[in-house]
Design a protein around this motif. Structure first.
Motif, PDB file in Angstrom:
ATOM      1  N   THR A 494       0.713  -1.061   0.221  1.00 59.29           N
ATOM      2  CA  THR A 494      -0.093   0.093   0.113  1.00 59.29           C
ATOM      3  C   THR A 494       0.690   1.189   0.004  1.00 59.29           C
ATOM      4  OG1 THR A 494      -1.757   1.190   1.103  1.00 59.29           O
ATOM      5  CG2 THR A 494      -0.565   0.119   2.625  1.00 59.29           C
ATOM      6  N   VAL A 495       0.462   2.448  -0.406  1.00 54.36           N
ATOM      7  CA  VAL A 495       0.787   3.657  -0.306  1.00 54.36           C
ATOM      8  C   VAL A 495       0.228   4.568   0.168  1.00 54.36           C
ATOM      9  CG1 VAL A 495       1.871   5.621  -1.868  1.00 54.36           C
ATOM     10  CG2 VAL A 495       2.200   3.135  -2.774  1.00 54.36           C
ATOM     11  N   ASN A 496       0.798   5.317   1.265  1.00 59.09           N
ATOM     12  CA  ASN A 496      -0.048   6.408   1.839  1.00 59.09           C
ATOM     13  C   ASN A 496       0.431   7.932   2.032  1.00 59.09           C
ATOM     14  OD1 ASN A 496       2.067   6.145   4.036  1.00 59.09           O
ATOM     15  ND2 ASN A 496       0.612   4.415   4.875  1.00 59.09           N
ATOM     16  N   ALA A 497       0.001   8.709   2.305  1.00 59.75           N
ATOM     17  CA  ALA A 497       0.756   9.962   2.445  1.00 59.75           C
ATOM     18  C   ALA A 497       2.180   9.965   3.112  1.00 59.75           C
ATOM     19  CB  ALA A 497      -0.326  11.144   2.822  1.00 59.75           C
ATOM     20  N   THR A 498       1.869   9.485   4.274  1.00 59.76           N
ATOM     21  CA  THR A 498       3.234   9.406   5.234  1.00 59.76           C
ATOM     22  C   THR A 498       4.392   8.737   4.703  1.00 59.76           C
ATOM     23  OG1 THR A 498       1.702   9.211   7.395  1.00 59.76           O
ATOM     24  CG2 THR A 498       4.149   8.629   7.570  1.00 59.76           C
ATOM     25  N   LEU A 499       4.287   8.006   3.865  1.00 64.33           N
ATOM     26  CA  LEU A 499       5.401   7.070   2.949  1.00 64.33           C
ATOM     27  C   LEU A 499       5.677   7.990   1.867  1.00 64.33           C
ATOM     28  CD1 LEU A 499       3.974   3.391   2.910  1.00 64.33           C
ATOM     29  CD2 LEU A 499       5.988   4.419   4.424  1.00 64.33           C
ATOM     30  N   LEU A 500       4.809   8.790   1.201  1.00 65.46           N
ATOM     31  CA  LEU A 500       5.235   9.471   0.235  1.00 65.46           C
ATOM     32  C   LEU A 500       6.001  10.683   0.658  1.00 65.46           C
ATOM     33  CD1 LEU A 500       4.963  10.004  -2.819  1.00 65.46           C
ATOM     34  CD2 LEU A 500       2.666  11.211  -2.458  1.00 65.46           C
ATOM     35  N   TYR A 501       5.534  11.315   1.666  1.00 71.58           N
ATOM     36  CA  TYR A 501       6.498  12.547   2.247  1.00 71.58           C
ATOM     37  C   TYR A 501       7.683  11.995   2.873  1.00 71.58           C
ATOM     38  CZ  TYR A 501       1.859  14.965   1.870  1.00 71.58           C
ATOM     39  OH  TYR A 501       0.691  15.515   1.547  1.00 71.58           O
ATOM     40  N   SER A 502       7.761  10.966   3.498  1.00 67.59           N
ATOM     41  CA  SER A 502       9.022  10.391   3.915  1.00 67.59           C
ATOM     42  C   SER A 502      10.070  10.144   3.109  1.00 67.59           C
ATOM     43  CB  SER A 502       8.770   9.165   4.777  1.00 67.59           C
ATOM     44  OG  SER A 502       8.070   9.360   5.801  1.00 67.59           O
ATOM     45  N   GLN A 503       9.525   9.711   1.730  1.00 66.44           N
ATOM     46  CA  GLN A 503      10.324   9.308   0.622  1.00 66.44           C
ATOM     47  C   GLN A 503      10.957  10.546  -0.027  1.00 66.44           C
ATOM     48  OE1 GLN A 503      11.573   6.268  -0.652  1.00 66.44           O
ATOM     49  NE2 GLN A 503      12.982   7.928  -1.362  1.00 66.44           N
ATOM     50  N   ILE A 504      10.206  11.789   0.004  1.00 62.93           N
ATOM     51  CA  ILE A 504      10.563  12.919  -0.732  1.00 62.93           C
ATOM     52  C   ILE A 504      11.782  13.619   0.300  1.00 62.93           C
ATOM     53  CG2 ILE A 504       9.977  15.349  -0.951  1.00 62.93           C
ATOM     54  CD1 ILE A 504       7.044  14.446  -1.936  1.00 62.93           C
ATOM     55  N   ILE A 505      11.301  13.559   1.554  1.00 62.28           N
ATOM     56  CA  ILE A 505      12.513  13.953   2.502  1.00 62.28           C
ATOM     57  C   ILE A 505      13.836  13.367   2.509  1.00 62.28           C
ATOM     58  CG2 ILE A 505      13.145  14.145   5.003  1.00 62.28           C
ATOM     59  CD1 ILE A 505      10.259  14.919   5.327  1.00 62.28           C
ATOM     60  N   LEU A 506      13.799  11.789   2.211  1.00 61.27           N
ATOM     61  CA  LEU A 506      15.075  11.130   2.039  1.00 61.27           C
ATOM     62  C   LEU A 506      15.588  11.234   0.811  1.00 61.27           C
ATOM     63  CD1 LEU A 506      13.863   7.747   3.614  1.00 61.27           C
ATOM     64  CD2 LEU A 506      15.302   9.430   4.561  1.00 61.27           C
ATOM     65  N   SER A 507      14.866  11.655  -0.383  1.00 59.59           N
ATOM     66  CA  SER A 507      15.387  12.021  -1.500  1.00 59.59           C
ATOM     67  C   SER A 507      16.380  13.222  -1.504  1.00 59.59           C
ATOM     68  CB  SER A 507      14.160  11.880  -2.529  1.00 59.59           C
ATOM     69  OG  SER A 507      13.574  10.857  -2.803  1.00 59.59           O
ATOM     70  N   ILE A 508      15.784  14.154  -0.712  1.00 57.02           N
ATOM     71  CA  ILE A 508      16.741  15.323  -0.489  1.00 57.02           C
ATOM     72  C   ILE A 508      17.777  15.127   0.317  1.00 57.02           C
ATOM     73  CG2 ILE A 508      16.580  17.644   0.575  1.00 57.02           C
ATOM     74  CD1 ILE A 508      13.592  18.036   0.127  1.00 57.02           C
ATOM     75  N   ILE A 509      17.707  14.389   1.184  1.00 57.23           N
ATOM     76  CA  ILE A 509      18.845  13.791   1.870  1.00 57.23           C
ATOM     77  C   ILE A 509      20.014  13.355   1.012  1.00 57.23           C
ATOM     78  CG2 ILE A 509      19.880  12.368   3.776  1.00 57.23           C
ATOM     79  CD1 ILE A 509      17.298  13.020   5.444  1.00 57.23           C
ATOM     80  N   ALA A 510      19.165  12.239   0.038  1.00 59.63           N
ATOM     81  CA  ALA A 510      20.231  11.395  -0.734  1.00 59.63           C
ATOM     82  C   ALA A 510      21.183  12.504  -1.695  1.00 59.63           C
ATOM     83  CB  ALA A 510      19.617  10.537  -1.551  1.00 59.63           C
ATOM     84  N   VAL A 511      20.235  13.397  -2.401  1.00 55.51           N
ATOM     85  CA  VAL A 511      21.204  14.362  -3.188  1.00 55.51           C
ATOM     86  C   VAL A 511      22.208  15.093  -2.550  1.00 55.51           C
ATOM     87  CG1 VAL A 511      20.598  16.533  -4.469  1.00 55.51           C
ATOM     88  CG2 VAL A 511      19.009  14.645  -4.673  1.00 55.51           C
ATOM     89  N   ALA A 512      21.804  15.747  -1.127  1.00 52.93           N
ATOM     90  CA  ALA A 512      22.626  16.554  -0.474  1.00 52.93           C
ATOM     91  C   ALA A 512      24.079  15.557  -0.010  1.00 52.93           C
ATOM     92  CB  ALA A 512      22.113  16.780   0.861  1.00 52.93           C
ATOM     93  N   VAL A 513      23.806  14.097   0.207  1.00 49.64           N
ATOM     94  CA  VAL A 513      25.038  13.316   0.528  1.00 49.64           C
ATOM     95  C   VAL A 513      25.795  13.086  -0.873  1.00 49.64           C
ATOM     96  CG1 VAL A 513      25.439  10.853   1.211  1.00 49.64           C
ATOM     97  CG2 VAL A 513      24.042  12.212   2.544  1.00 49.64           C
ATOM     98  N   ALA A 514      25.297  12.913  -2.097  1.00 51.88           N
ATOM     99  CA  ALA A 514      25.745  12.823  -3.055  1.00 51.88           C
ATOM    100  C   ALA A 514      26.504  13.895  -3.712  1.00 51.88           C
ATOM    101  CB  ALA A 514      24.926  12.263  -4.311  1.00 51.88           C
ATOM    102  N   SER A 515      26.154  15.180  -3.147  1.00 52.93           N
ATOM    103  CA  SER A 515      26.756  16.203  -3.693  1.00 52.93           C
ATOM    104  C   SER A 515      28.003  16.601  -2.947  1.00 52.93           C
ATOM    105  CB  SER A 515      25.850  17.530  -3.400  1.00 52.93           C
ATOM    106  OG  SER A 515      24.599  17.255  -4.288  1.00 52.93           O
ATOM    107  N   SER A 516      28.340  15.997  -1.933  1.00 53.44           N
ATOM    108  CA  SER A 516      29.487  16.109  -1.062  1.00 53.44           C
ATOM    109  C   SER A 516      30.882  15.665  -1.814  1.00 53.44           C
ATOM    110  CB  SER A 516      29.380  15.482   0.217  1.00 53.44           C
ATOM    111  OG  SER A 516      30.380  15.476   0.985  1.00 53.44           O
ATOM    112  N   ILE A 517      31.708  16.470  -1.879  1.00 55.16           N
ATOM    113  CA  ILE A 517      32.817  16.171  -2.260  1.00 55.16           C
ATOM    114  C   ILE A 517      34.092  15.597  -1.474  1.00 55.16           C
ATOM    115  CG2 ILE A 517      32.708  17.909  -4.031  1.00 55.16           C
ATOM    116  CD1 ILE A 517      34.452  19.535  -2.348  1.00 55.16           C
ATOM    117  N   ARG A 518      33.446  15.200  -0.355  1.00 48.99           N
ATOM    118  CA  ARG A 518      34.332  14.346   0.639  1.00 48.99           C
ATOM    119  C   ARG A 518      34.447  12.713   0.231  1.00 48.99           C
ATOM    120  NH1 ARG A 518      31.873  15.407   6.734  1.00 48.99           N
ATOM    121  NH2 ARG A 518      33.943  14.033   6.890  1.00 48.99           N
TER     122      ARG A 518
END
Length: 539
Positions: A494-518
């Motif tokens: 099943t898909v609900n709003a909580t899972l959808l919003y959580s995925q959006i937040i984790l996607s933003i975190i993933a982009v920030a981690v991959a942008s690091s040059i460390r």
């Protein structure tokens, strides 16, 4: 008195000597092998120990895989879990997988040669006035034998794990697969001897690999499936033996006609691929397989009209790299159809099966989209020339993977949505998870090389650095951690709003981690911080 210089001038520059017979090809191969062994520092005991270690490792791996396949077959449900408008039998899926494996083997044989002479062999052997057949025979046998062994193991595991109980049927299937796999490589060798380009052979394999899942989807749409894959009878196995033997003899007779340029190119690609496998460098392996079948000359040149500035130029370069690689385009299409096929097979359409299909297919597609970033990591020419900082460059490198993975997500998650009876919600979740795949592709492309100067650990692949697992985990770690909402949604179906919003937040975190040059991992950073604290406390 005669001058010494005049006496030396009267003597011939080269003393007379006897001209011996030209050595045979076998003696040249033996001399080369002895010279290499003498400089390698290994003895017969080391060789026997390595062979014993390899045989035991392969036997244990095959035994474990066979046991896992049997357990998987026993756990498959006998009846469908859900009613679906599209359905495909398990036997049909196995046939599709076998056809796809044949296409992948033909493509790999075309990219690797299949006959080649690399390094010093190409520089010295090919120029000698000896029979080239004798020099190339070991190289001509190597790939067919390896393909036969791997093909027999894979097809036997498929048959024993999904279709039948172990026994004589599996033995017949394994023997047939070994002969067919060796025959495919020998056919590619015949094409190489006829001056057929390696790119054409690889393209034929890519087309076959592309058509296999497409045909499966068409068969599921029309509702046609096979109930059982017929086992290979013994008379077929016996009939294939003289056919493969005839191909081997035919290839052996045509070894002298192999173009020297093709042999050098094939040997160079094979050497690069073997080195990448031994060092566990997937980026170098991908470059070897991609460049091995690249067109040397292009009939038309793109004007790159979309390159209007530094940002658009970087994105355009990634688009061109992906567009010119037929292997990665086929890889994307096949990966998109994997969840479709798994969700249409009743025995595989479980929560675990769909989740594995999404993760495996997504990882394969993600790897195909990161070729531009991998090349930039190897040769950062464009990254250094453009007036863009390093973090922005990595974010821009995510654009093309994000667009490609968005298309993949629409197809893959739509199939999951049909399986879960909620197509719009699953497509929204798939689009929300797209940045995670793009970030993982860029993070894996820019990962640092293992530290080969540190401590080493003995493995079946040889001595490897202690931190090689940490290096290889860069990229897949984002898939594991930042796709948790997708994991939970598939397991709960099943898909609900909580899972959808959580995925959006984790996607933003993933982009920030991959942008690091460390380049250092989080564990190494914490250990360095602890050491600095201890050093400060001592002072």
């Amino acid at each position: 008195m005669t001058d010494v210089g005049d006496a030396h001038e009267d003597e011939p520059a080269v003393q007379p000597f006897e001209v011996g017979e030209v050595p045979s090809a076998k003696s040249i191969r033996r001399f080369t092998s002895q010279a290499a062994n003498a400089r390698g520092g290994a003895n017969v005991g080391d060789l026997l120990s390595s062979v014993y270690y390899a045989v035991i490792s392969i036997a244990i791996s095959v035994g474990l895989a066979l046991g896992f396949a049997q357990a998987m077959r026993a756990s498959l449900p006998p009846s469908p879990d859900v009613e679906a408008p599209l359905s495909l039998s398990l036997a049909t899926l196995v046939v599709v997988i076998i056809v796809a494996l044949a296409g992948a083997l033909l493509s790999l044989a075309g990219r690797l040669g299949p006959v080649g002479a690399g390094g010093a062999e190409a520089a010295w052997w090919l120029a000698l006035p000896v029979d080239r057949r004798g020099l190339l025979r070991p190289a001509a046998r190597r790939l067919p034998l390896l393909a036969g062994f791997v093909g027999a193991v894979l097809v036997a595991l498929l048959d024993a794990g999904l279709l039948a109980d172990p026994g004589l049927r599996v033995v017949r299937v394994a023997a047939t697969a070994a002969l067919v796999a060796a025959g495919i490589v020998l056919v590619a060798a015949v094409g190489q001897s006829a001056s057929v380009s390696r790119r054409s052979i690889a393209l034929a394999g890519d087309v076959l690999l592309f058509l296999a899942p497409v045909a499966a989807v068409v068969l599921a749409r029309v509702g046609w499936s096979v109930d059982e894959v017929p086992g290979a009878p013994w008379w077929l196995v016996v009939a294939l033996v003289p056919v493969v033997a005839g191909l081997a003899v035919f290839v052996d007779r045509r070894l002298g006609r192999m173009p020297a340029r093709s042999l050098r190119e094939s040997g160079s690609v094979a050497t690069q691929a073997v080195g990448a496998v031994v060092s566990m460098d997937s980026r170098e392996l991908g470059r070897a397989l991609t460049d091995g079948a690249a067109a040397p000359v292009r009939r038309w040149v793109s004007r790159l009209r979309t390159a209007r500035g530094p940002v658009s130029a970087l994105i355009t370069a990634d688009v061109v790299v992906l567009r010119r690689s037929a292997r990665h385009v086929v890889q994307l299409v096949v990966a998109a159809l994997v969840p479709v096929l798994v969700s249409t097979v009743p025995q595989l359409a479980s929560t675990v099966g769909v989740l594995l299909a999404l993760l495996v297919a997504g990882s394969v597609a993600m790897s195909a989209t990161g070729e531009g970033a991998r090349r930039a990591e190897m040769a950062p020419i464009l990254d250094r020339l453009l007036p863009i900082d390093a973090k922005t460059v990595r974010r821009l490198r995510m654009v093309v993977p994000a667009v490609a993975m968005a298309l993949w997500s629409v197809v893959a998650f739509a199939a999951v949505g049909r399986w879960a009876s909620d197509v719009p919600g699953w497509i929204a979740l798939g689009l929300a998870s797209t940045p995670v795949w793009a970030a993982a592709a860029v993070r894996a492309s820019y990962r640092p090389a293992p530290d080969w100067g540190g401590a080493l650990v003995s493995t079946p692949m040889g001595a490897l650095p202690t931190g090689v697992a940490t290096v290889l985990a860069r990229g897949p770690d984002l898939v594991v951690l930042c796709l948790l909402p997708v994991w939970i949604a598939v397991l709960l179906r099943t898909v609900n709003a909580t899972l959808l919003y959580s995925q959006i937040i984790l996607s933003i975190i993933a982009v920030a981690v991959a942008s690091s040059i460390r380049t250092r991992s989080l564990m190494e950073t914490l250990m360095d911080a602890q050491e600095q604290e201890r050093a400060g406390a001592r002072r």
